[in-house]
Design an enzyme around this catalytic site. Structure first.
Site, PDB file in Angstrom:
ATOM      1  N   TYR A  69       0.839  -1.203   0.000  1.00 27.31           N
ATOM      2  CA  TYR A  69       0.000   0.000   0.000  1.00 27.31           C
ATOM      3  C   TYR A  69       0.880   1.261   0.000  1.00 27.31           C
ATOM      4  O   TYR A  69       0.722   2.145  -0.848  1.00 27.31           O
ATOM      5  CB  TYR A  69      -0.905  -0.033   1.231  1.00 27.31           C
ATOM      6  N   ARG A  85       4.565   7.733  13.917  1.00 28.18           N
ATOM      7  CA  ARG A  85       4.455   8.685  12.804  1.00 28.18           C
ATOM      8  C   ARG A  85       4.226  10.066  13.400  1.00 28.18           C
ATOM      9  O   ARG A  85       3.114  10.382  13.807  1.00 28.18           O
ATOM     10  CB  ARG A  85       3.247   8.367  11.931  1.00 28.18           C
TER      11      ARG A  85
HETATM   12  C1  UGA Z   1      -3.830   3.182   8.363  1.00 27.73           C
HETATM   13  C2  UGA Z   1      -3.640   3.250   6.850  1.00 27.73           C
HETATM   14  O1  UGA Z   1      -2.791   2.289   6.382  1.00 27.73           O
HETATM   15  C3  UGA Z   1      -3.095   4.550   6.374  1.00 27.73           C
HETATM   16  O2  UGA Z   1      -3.254   4.679   4.993  1.00 27.73           O
HETATM   17  C4  UGA Z   1      -3.849   5.678   6.893  1.00 27.73           C
HETATM   18  O3  UGA Z   1      -3.232   6.879   6.472  1.00 27.73           O
HETATM   19  C5  UGA Z   1      -3.855   5.596   8.373  1.00 27.73           C
HETATM   20  O4  UGA Z   1      -4.424   4.352   8.804  1.00 27.73           O
HETATM   21  C6  UGA Z   1      -4.700   6.711   8.852  1.00 27.73           C
HETATM   22  O5  UGA Z   1      -5.792   6.486   9.376  1.00 27.73           O
HETATM   23  O6  UGA Z   1      -4.289   7.848   8.591  1.00 27.73           O
HETATM   24  P1  UGA Z   1      -2.609   2.472  10.602  1.00 27.73           P
HETATM   25  O7  UGA Z   1      -2.397   3.690  11.440  1.00 27.73           O
HETATM   26  O8  UGA Z   1      -1.603   1.391  10.783  1.00 27.73           O
HETATM   27  O9  UGA Z   1      -2.639   2.913   9.051  1.00 27.73           O
HETATM   28  O10 UGA Z   1      -4.068   1.879  10.864  1.00 27.73           O
HETATM   29  P2  UGA Z   1      -4.860   1.280  12.101  1.00 27.73           P
HETATM   30  O11 UGA Z   1      -5.590   0.092  11.583  1.00 27.73           O
HETATM   31  O12 UGA Z   1      -5.674   2.351  12.712  1.00 27.73           O
HETATM   32  O13 UGA Z   1      -3.762   0.749  13.131  1.00 27.73           O
HETATM   33  C7  UGA Z   1      -3.105   1.570  14.062  1.00 27.73           C
HETATM   34  C8  UGA Z   1      -2.376   0.686  15.042  1.00 27.73           C
HETATM   35  O14 UGA Z   1      -3.322   0.011  15.860  1.00 27.73           O
HETATM   36  C9  UGA Z   1      -1.507  -0.412  14.439  1.00 27.73           C
HETATM   37  O15 UGA Z   1      -0.347  -0.538  15.208  1.00 27.73           O
HETATM   38  C10 UGA Z   1      -2.359  -1.670  14.574  1.00 27.73           C
HETATM   39  O16 UGA Z   1      -1.600  -2.849  14.634  1.00 27.73           O
HETATM   40  C11 UGA Z   1      -3.064  -1.398  15.890  1.00 27.73           C
HETATM   41  N1  UGA Z   1      -4.388  -2.063  16.099  1.00 27.73           N
HETATM   42  C12 UGA Z   1      -5.345  -2.038  15.147  1.00 27.73           C
HETATM   43  C13 UGA Z   1      -4.623  -2.682  17.324  1.00 27.73           C
HETATM   44  O17 UGA Z   1      -3.741  -2.731  18.221  1.00 27.73           O
HETATM   45  N2  UGA Z   1      -5.841  -3.259  17.546  1.00 27.73           N
HETATM   46  C14 UGA Z   1      -6.829  -3.242  16.615  1.00 27.73           C
HETATM   47  O18 UGA Z   1      -7.936  -3.780  16.895  1.00 27.73           O
HETATM   48  C15 UGA Z   1      -6.576  -2.605  15.375  1.00 27.73           C
END
Ligand code: UGA
Length: 353
Positions: free
Chosen positions: A161, A316
């Protein structure tokens, strides 16, 4: 090159970010907005507003992109797959939705002299230097034009992605430098707020992003999963602040031309584990209900939760100097209010389900 008049097309206007852009833009009497999406649940309250035309169509129907760029002055391109749970499960679809198809929009804007405001992602930065250099600590602020973009190995499919989005940014940049495309790239940092994502089994399926996952757990009594202990950090940015930044990009075309903007709230950093705890402590006051017994804090590996090929961004932290100085933008909503306002909206929307 067309002059900057006021007909704007929002591609992907029916999604979370698109719905908020629409709400703000439709308050501006001089803007004519065309919106394109295959879904409209999040924007039905805006139907009938003066200045809004909705196209319930697939932007990639043959000829449609060119039709839109023939009559609009600015395209805001939001369409993409942005749920990490799909990056390693459907990598080819992710590449198609995040690179191949939106490249058609870039090419059409470039050919027709139409301004493009393209939504990329903070994920293009990948991991921090400390994450890949045994904890050696360096300045970790991510700055648009100087920070290196650090992806994991190919076998970690999560990075398809970010790689697709990065390649598209490079294509846009090249069209800007070599074909005079008037572009602005937005890198959003974890926007949250009303209408974000979906709740599985209610208005979508699969795994939404973390805020919606945690609301699902609180509302419906399921474990809150801390992936790899929830150590990684994010800055959560309130969607209304973010939408204001995009309106400023529309209003200040010369300041935004040829620029990449981090849009995020550096003051709102929190680890995922701290986020879970904060949401648990706020839930009873906001909902009038206790945290359900089955909503426990449970650790799971990324492999178990997302499957083979998952990897993660450790931190980030946006540098937003450029958005502050060129656009006059500043996020106003602090972390507690961002979380509270978002939780209250979810409670109101889903409680009756
Ligand atoms: C996502 C997208 O990939 C990006 O394109 C986008 O820009 C970004 O969200 C955003 O919202 O701006 P990410 O931050 O990794 O990236 O998405 P999340 O699914 O919200 O995960 C955030 C963190 O929470 C990660 O470390 C994930 O492993 C963790 N997580 C997620 C948990 O610990 N428990 C959950 O139930 C879901």
């Amino acid at each position: 090159m067309k002059s900057h008049s006021k007909r704007i097309c929002i591609v992907g206007c029916g999604g979370f970010i698109g719905s908020h852009l629409l709400e703000q833009f439709l308050e501006e009497p001089d803007l004519e907005i065309e919106g394109v999406d295959l879904r409209d649940e999040k924007i039905r309250h805006l139907f009938g507003k003066p200045g809004f035309t909705f196209h319930h169509r697939d932007i990639y129907e043959p000829g449609f992109v060119d039709e839109i760029t023939a009559r609009c002055d600015t395209i805001i391109s939001l369409a993409a797959i942005c749920h990490p749970s799909l990056y390693n499960k459907e990598p080819l679809k992710v590449m198609e939705a995040s690179f191949q198809r939106p490249l058609e929009i870039v090419q059409s804007c470039s050919k027709k002299g139409v301004r493009l405001i393209h939504f990329s992602t903070c994920e293009v930065y990948g991991k921090t230097v400390s994450a890949v250099s045994n904890g050696c600590s360096l300045d970790e602020k991510m700055e648009e034009d100087t920070t290196h973009l650090i992806m994991g190995p190919i076998s970690k499919e999560r990075w398809i992605y970010a790689s697709a989005k990065q390649l598209l940014e490079r294509a846009i940049w090249a069209h800007g430098r070599h074909s005079n495309l008037d572009f602005t790239i937005v890198r959003p940092f974890n926007f949250i707020g009303p209408r974000m994502d979906f709740l599985p089994g209610i208005d979508g399926s699969g795994i939404p992003r973390v805020f919606a996952c945690f609301m699902d757990s609180l509302l419906f009594g399921k474990p809150m999963i801390l992936v790899n202990g929830g150590r990684n950090k994010r800055v959560f940015t309130y969607i209304t602040d973010a939408a204001k930044a995009v309106l400023l990009m529309v209003r200040k075309p010369e300041a935004a031309r040829g620029q990449i903007f981090n849009i995020g709230n550096p003051s709102n950093e929190i680890s995922i584990q701290e986020l879970a705890k904060k949401m648990r402590s706020l839930y009873p006051g906001l909902s009038g209900q206790p945290v359900p017994d089955r909503c426990t804090l449970t650790e799971k590996s990324g492999l178990k939760f997302y499957g083979q090929g998952y990897d993660d961004c450790d931190r980030r932290m946006p540098d937003i100097k450029r958005a502050v100085s060129s656009l006059g933008w500043k996020p106003k909503t602090g972390l507690d209010d961002t979380i509270k306002l978002s939780m209250a909206a979810f409670i109101e929307h889903y409680r009756a389900q």
